[in-house]
Motif scaffolding. Structure first.
Motif, mmCIF file in Angstrom:
data_model
loop_
_atom_site.group_PDB
_atom_site.id
_atom_site.type_symbol
_atom_site.label_atom_id
_atom_site.label_comp_id
_atom_site.label_asym_id
_atom_site.label_seq_id
_atom_site.Cartn_x
_atom_site.Cartn_y
_atom_site.Cartn_z
ATOM 1 N N LYS A 208 -17.233 14.582 53.197
ATOM 2 C CA LYS A 208 -17.626 16.001 53.158
ATOM 3 C C LYS A 208 -18.955 16.219 52.438
ATOM 4 C CE LYS A 208 -12.855 17.702 53.390
ATOM 5 N NZ LYS A 208 -11.754 18.328 52.640
ATOM 6 N N ASN A 211 -22.193 15.349 54.523
ATOM 7 C CA ASN A 211 -22.577 16.422 55.456
ATOM 8 C C ASN A 211 -23.273 17.566 54.734
ATOM 9 O OD1 ASN A 211 -19.562 15.827 57.309
ATOM 10 N ND2 ASN A 211 -21.600 15.211 57.902
ATOM 11 N N LYS A 212 -22.737 17.964 53.585
ATOM 12 C CA LYS A 212 -23.313 19.106 52.870
ATOM 13 C C LYS A 212 -24.698 18.781 52.314
ATOM 14 C CE LYS A 212 -22.411 22.559 49.281
ATOM 15 N NZ LYS A 212 -21.423 23.186 48.365
ATOM 16 N N ASP A 216 -26.215 18.601 57.566
ATOM 17 C CA ASP A 216 -25.968 18.316 58.977
ATOM 18 C C ASP A 216 -24.509 17.910 59.182
ATOM 19 O OD1 ASP A 216 -25.940 17.479 61.617
ATOM 20 O OD2 ASP A 216 -27.853 16.404 61.478
ATOM 21 N N ASP A 217 -23.717 18.827 59.705
ATOM 22 C CA ASP A 217 -22.297 18.546 59.926
ATOM 23 C C ASP A 217 -22.055 17.674 61.153
ATOM 24 O OD1 ASP A 217 -21.508 19.966 57.723
ATOM 25 O OD2 ASP A 217 -21.141 21.830 58.798
ATOM 26 N N SER A 218 -23.100 17.375 61.909
ATOM 27 C CA SER A 218 -22.913 16.545 63.099
ATOM 28 C C SER A 218 -22.811 15.057 62.758
ATOM 29 C CB SER A 218 -24.060 16.759 64.089
ATOM 30 O OG SER A 218 -25.251 16.139 63.637
#
Length: 329
Positions: A208, A211-212, A216-218
């Motif tokens: 998690k 991504n933060k 970019d959550d991809s």
């Protein structure tokens, strides 16, 4: 500048004091903070003695900045109280990391997100920090699709009790245990508690937080985190799949130019990063740079850093330095 270190008597708190001194952070008044039982204890900083105070006493002194390393419960209770008197809090616990209203910062990666509105800033997990410093230039150049990381983490990440367990076991002494199993001559494939999905909390932090921080959550991340009988730093085997192909020499060149990264990659002369060499250093060391021959556009790396320095204390101080550079302190 008036600087409070909350948790000053702990492993990371002590390292924060060392880093503040080593990097010549402009401390005009130090406020060492710990629990009631440590009140009055003396802490040395740059040749001067300072008495430990309680969090409530420190709040009354209105420090400019407070570096927190005293656990999530303390952070949740006291960080807002410090912020309420105008103090900027940089917190090393996991308490605020995934709060959407709080910035999660590694200065070399996303220091630009910091603003005057940020009075509680989260310092990421140690194993995440060293990885994203390396991922940053590679993502910008090649676009990361997926990361598979396995960690080999120092007992110092657990704390003083774990270090003592290791040294006791090595000396054949029965003592208090930080882990449910022997750690000397062993590895424990569990860091923090297990979640419903079968991953540990540490593994989910890496997923998690990456991504933060990267914004970019991809980027898909999967992690296996393991405790090993080492003091000095965390190591990581990182497999990265990209959208675009790469040249290995270009990858090395990108990493050489990345602030905070030192490339140690000379297999012909048996040169590669190791925890004993990262110990006491602020940089992230990367080596074993090679193409994954099992699938296209995929890279293997070995990443090592001192988890108490760049993985905790140094990153927190660097956040404070970034705030100073931006005129926010």
């Amino acid at each position: 500048m008036k600087v409070a270190v909350v948790g000053a008597t702990g492993l990371v708190g002590s390292e924060m004091l060392t880093v503040l001194a080593a990097r010549n952070f402009p401390v005009t008044e130090l406020i060492p903070v710990a629990s009631e039982r440590s009140k009055g204890k003396e802490i040395e900083f740059k040749g001067k003695q300072y008495k430990v105070v309680t969090p409530d006493e420190a709040i009354a002194l209105k420090p400019d900045v407070a570096l927190f390393s005293a656990g999530g419960g303390t952070s949740l209770e006291y960080a807002p109280k410090f912020a309420a008197v105008g103090t900027t809090v940089i917190d090393n616990s996991s308490a605020w990391r995934m709060d959407p209203s709080k910035q999660l910062v590694v200065p070399e990666v996303n220091g630009h997100v910091l603003s005057a509105a940020d009075k509680i800033i989260a310092n990421p997990n140690c194993s995440t920090i060293q990885m994203v410093v390396v991922l940053k230039p590679l993502h910008e150049q090649y676009t990361i699709k997926r990361v598979v990381v396995s960690t080999y983490q120092s007992v110092t990440g657990t704390g003083v009790k774990a270090v003592k367990q290791l040294t006791d076991e090595r000396a054949g002494i029965e003592g208090e245990k930080a882990y449910p199993y022997q750690i000397d001559l062993n590895v424990i494939p569990q860091i923090d508690v297990f979640q419903e999905n079968g991953y540990t909390k540490e593994e989910m932090k890496m997923i998690k937080e990456t991504n933060k921080i990267m914004g970019d959550d991809s980027i898909r991340v999967t992690a296996t985190t393991v405790r090993i009988p080492v003091i000095g730093g965390h190591s990581e085997s990182v497999n990265i799949e990209f959208t675009n192909d790469f040249d290995i020499d270009d990858v090395r060149a990108l990493l050489v130019k990345q602030p905070g990264v030192v490339v140690v990659d000379d297999p012909a002369h048996l040169k590669y990063p190791m925890p004993k060499d990262a110990h006491g250093k602020d940089e992230v060391f990367v080596g074993r740079i090679r193409r994954d021959e099992s699938q296209p556009k995929t890279l293997n790396l070995w990443v090592v850093a001192d988890n108490l320095r760049k993985g905790a204390a140094t990153n927190a101080v660097q956040i404070a330095e970034t705030l100073l550079e931006k005129g926010l302190l």
